[in-house]
Design a protein around this motif. Structure first.
Motif, PDB file in Angstrom:
ATOM      1  N   UNK A  58      -2.846   8.561  -6.821  1.00 20.52           N
ATOM      2  CA  UNK A  58      -1.419   8.652  -6.562  1.00 20.52           C
ATOM      3  C   UNK A  58      -0.666   7.610  -7.359  1.00 20.52           C
ATOM      4  N   UNK A  59       0.527   7.982  -7.761  1.00 24.48           N
ATOM      5  CA  UNK A  59       1.413   7.043  -8.430  1.00 24.48           C
ATOM      6  C   UNK A  59       2.688   7.001  -7.606  1.00 24.48           C
ATOM      7  N   UNK A  66       3.753  10.513  -5.953  1.00 25.88           N
ATOM      8  CA  UNK A  66       3.333  11.736  -6.625  1.00 25.88           C
ATOM      9  C   UNK A  66       1.820  11.712  -6.813  1.00 25.88           C
ATOM     10  N   UNK A  67       1.203  12.883  -6.772  1.00 25.50           N
ATOM     11  CA  UNK A  67      -0.228  12.975  -7.054  1.00 25.50           C
ATOM     12  C   UNK A  67      -0.467  12.856  -8.557  1.00 25.50           C
ATOM     13  N   UNK A  68      -1.581  12.250  -8.920  1.00 22.34           N
ATOM     14  CA  UNK A  68      -2.027  12.281 -10.308  1.00 22.34           C
ATOM     15  C   UNK A  68      -3.175  13.286 -10.361  1.00 22.34           C
TER      16      UNK A  68
END
Lengths: 130, 373
Positions: A58-59, A66-68
Motif C-alpha cells: 500500500x502507498x 491506495x493499493x500497489x
C-alpha cells in the motif's frame, strides 16, 4: 518523462531495467502526482513472493491510501531503505531514488503483458481526458 | 489510483472558482461545493501556513445574519455559551444542541453590535441550521434572520506573517485586533469584516466581504505573498491543532462533554435548548470520551478504523492522518473514559492490521512562542 527502457502497467506501476533476471519496481509519475504527498509505504518483506497484477502493498498520501499492484511475478530481493525512511522520494524521484522493490523475475515473458513508455503515455492521454 | 470524484453538475462554485482553476487547483466535492483540495502539494501548503502565510477560500461555510432587539435573547435561548458575555467586537466558538444534548452544529458567533450578530457554521449543516434557527424564531419578537452565504465570500488568511502583511493594507487595524476580536474595516478600498480567528492553530485572520469583491481581494492577499491553500491542508492543520470537524468528530449523537467541549456549556446562564439534558449528563458523567492519539507502530489511522484493546473493539477513529509539522501519524477517536489518560496504549485496526497507538495531550501542535495561537 517515463523512461524508455521501463515497462508499465495500467495500475501505474513500472518495472525497471532488467539485468540477469533482476529488476526494480516502482510507481509512475502519473500515479505519484495523482496521490499527492506520499507519507507512508507498506511493502512486503524480503523473500516474499509477488504476483503480476496482484496487490503487493500500500502507498499512502496525506489524503488517501491506495493499493500497489505488482507489474510482475517474482521474489522480493531488497526493499529500498531510503524510501521507507523518506516516502516523499516517490514524489520527487519516482523513477530513480523512489524505487520500491528489487525483485527476481519469475517469468521474463510477463514483460510482454506490459506497456512500453510510448504505449503507456498514449493510454494516459485516453484515461485523463475521459 | 483513479482520477477521483466525477464532478456533478449540481455542485456549487464560489466566486473564486475561475481563480482556483487558473492556479491549477485539484478540485473535489465537499458538502455540495466544488472546492480546491490542493494547488501544489498539501504538505507545502500546510508548511506555508505554519511558517509564513496561506490563503484559503472558505466561502462554502454558511453565514447567517441575526439582527434586531430580540437577537440576544434568541441566541441565548439556542446556543450553549452565555451570549451576554460576548461583547461587541468579539467572537466566540459555540454550539447549538438538541433537546437531548446532541450537537446540532459547532460554529463561530460574531457580535458586531448590541443587536447585530453573524453566525458562521459548517457548509454541510447550512440547511439544517437555517431550519433550526427558524424553528425557534417564533419564540422571540423583533428578530431578523438572513442567510448571507451567497452574497458574501469568506477567506481565511492564516500564518505567523499575516498580521505584519496586513499592516500595509489597513494600517494596524488587523494587527492590533486581539485573538477572537472582530471589526469592520477596509483592505485598500474593499469593505470587509475581519476577525482574528481560524481553523489552523496558527495566528491568522478571516474575512467576510461582498461576493463582488471576491477576486480583487483574493488577488490582493496573494500579492502579499500568501500561498493559496486547499481543503487538504485545512484538514491537516486543524487536526494538528486538535480542532474538531463536524460530521467526523462530532454529530447529533455526541454531546459536548463527550467531545471535550464542556467549557462551551454554560449551564449557569439559565435555560436554553438542551440545558436540562446537558445538566443531567454532566451530573451522571460520561462513559465515552474523545481522545487524541499518536501512532507508535507503522501505519496511518483513518476515520472509521476501529480502536482495540484486549481483543475488543473499544471505539472508533473519527479523524486521522499524517501530521506534517510533527512528522508522525495522529488521530482523534472516542474510547471509554478508562482509556483517556495521556500515555494509555491501545491498538488501531489499520485495514485489518493492529497498530499500536498512545493517547497524547491535545492539541498535538502549538505555535512557536510569540505567536498568537
Amino acid at each position: 518523462m517515463n523512461p524508455q527502457n521501463f515497462r508499465y502497467s495500467k495500475e501505474h506501476e513500472w518495472v525497471g531495467p532488467v539485468s540477469n533476471g533482476v529488476a526494480l519496481i516502482g510507481i509512475t509519475e502519473y500515479a505519484e502526482k495523482e496521490l499527492g504527498d506520499i507519507v507512508f509505504l507498506d511493502l512486503p518483506p524480503v523473500g516474499s513472493q509477488i504476483q503480476q497484477y496482484k496487490k503487493l502493498g500500500e502507498v499512502e498520501s496525506v489524503k488517501a491510501v491506495s493499493d500497489i499492484c505488482s507489474p510482475v511475478s517474482g521474489v522480493v530481493l531488497e526493499i529500498n531503505p531510503s524510501v521507507m525512511e523518506h516516502p516523499e522520494l516517490v514524489n520527487t524521484e519516482p523513477y530513480v531514488g523512489g524505487w520500491l522493490l528489487k525483485v527476481t523475475l519469475a517469468d521474463l515473458k510477463e514483460l510482454d503483458n506490459l506497456m512500453t513508455a510510448e504505449e503507456y503515455e498514449a493510454w494516459l492521454t485516453q484515461v485523463s481526458t475521459k | 489510483m483513479g482520477r477521483g470524484i466525477e464532478m456533478e453538475k449540481t455542485l456549487k462554485r464560489t466566486p473564486l472558482y475561475s481563480s482556483h482553476l487558473a492556479l491549477g487547483a485539484r478540485l473535489t466535492a465537499f458538502a455540495g461545493w466544488e472546492m480546491p483540495v490542493t494547488y501544489t502539494s498539501i504538505i507545502e501548503e500546510h508548511q506555508a501556513v505554519r511558517s509564513r502565510a496561506g490563503l484559503f477560500d472558505v466561502s462554502h461555510l454558511a453565514r447567517f445574519q441575526i439582527r434586531g432587539k430580540g437577537a440576544e435573547s434568541f441566541l441565548q435561548r439556542l446556543i450553549t455559551t452565555d451570549v451576554r458575555r460576548l461583547v461587541q467586537g468579539r467572537c466566540c466558538y459555540t454550539l447549538l444542541c438538541k433537546e437531548d444534548g446532541g450537537i446540532v452544529d459547532d460554529m463561530m458567533l460574531f457580535r458586531l453590535g448590541e443587536d447585530a450578530f453573524w453566525l458562521v457554521s459548517n457548509a454541510a449543516n447550512r440547511a439544517k441550521v437555517w431550519e433550526w434557527l427558524n424553528r425557534w424564531k417564533s419564540t422571540v419578537d423583533q428578530l431578523s434572520l438572513q442567510d448571507i452565504s451567497e452574497e458574501t465570500i469568506m477567506m481565511a488568511y492564516q500564518g505567523p506573517s499575516t498580521a505584519r502583511h496586513l499592516d500595509s493594507l489597513c494600517g494596524e487595524t488587523c494587527s492590533l485586533l486581539p485573538r477572537f476580536g472582530c471589526t469592520q474595516t477596509k483592505l485598500e478600498r474593499y469593505e470587509v469584516l475581519v476577525a482574528r480567528t481560524g481553523y489552523t492553530g496558527e495566528d491568522g485572520f478571516e474575512f467576510v466581504a461582498s461576493s463582488t469583491d471576491a477576486l480583487p481581494l483574493w488577488n490582493l492577499l496573494l500579492q502579499m505573498g500568501a500561498k493559496p491553500c486547499g481543503l487538504g491542508a485545512r484538514d491537516s492543520l486543524r487536526l494538528e491543532a486538535g480542532l474538531l470537524l463536524y460530521g467526523n468528530d462530532i454529530d447529533e449523537g455526541i454531546n459536548p462533554y463527550q467531545a471535550r467541549l464542556g467549557r462551551l456549556v454554560h449551564l449557569e446562564k439559565g435555560d436554553f435548548v438542551g440545558h436540562q439534558a446537558l445538566k443531567t449528563i454532566k451530573e451522571a458523567g460520561i462513559k465515552q470520551c474523545l481522545v487524541g492519539f499518536e501512532m507508535i507502530g507503522r501505519g496511518i489511522a483513518r476515520s472509521g478504523h476501529p480502536i482495540l484493546a484486549s481483543d475488543q473493539e473499544i471505539g472508533r477513529v473519527t479523524s486521522g492522518g499524517y501530521a506534517p509539522s510533527l512528522r508522525r501519524s495522529i488521530g482523534l477517536g472516542y474510547v471509554p473514559t478508562l482509556y483517556t489518560a495521556s500515555g494509555t496504549r491501545f491498538l488501531v485496526g489499520v485495514r485489518g492490521r493492529p497498530v499500536e497507538a498512545q493517547v497524547t495531550i491535545l492539541p498535538f501542535y502549538r505555535p512557536q512562542a510569540g505567536g498568537q495561537g
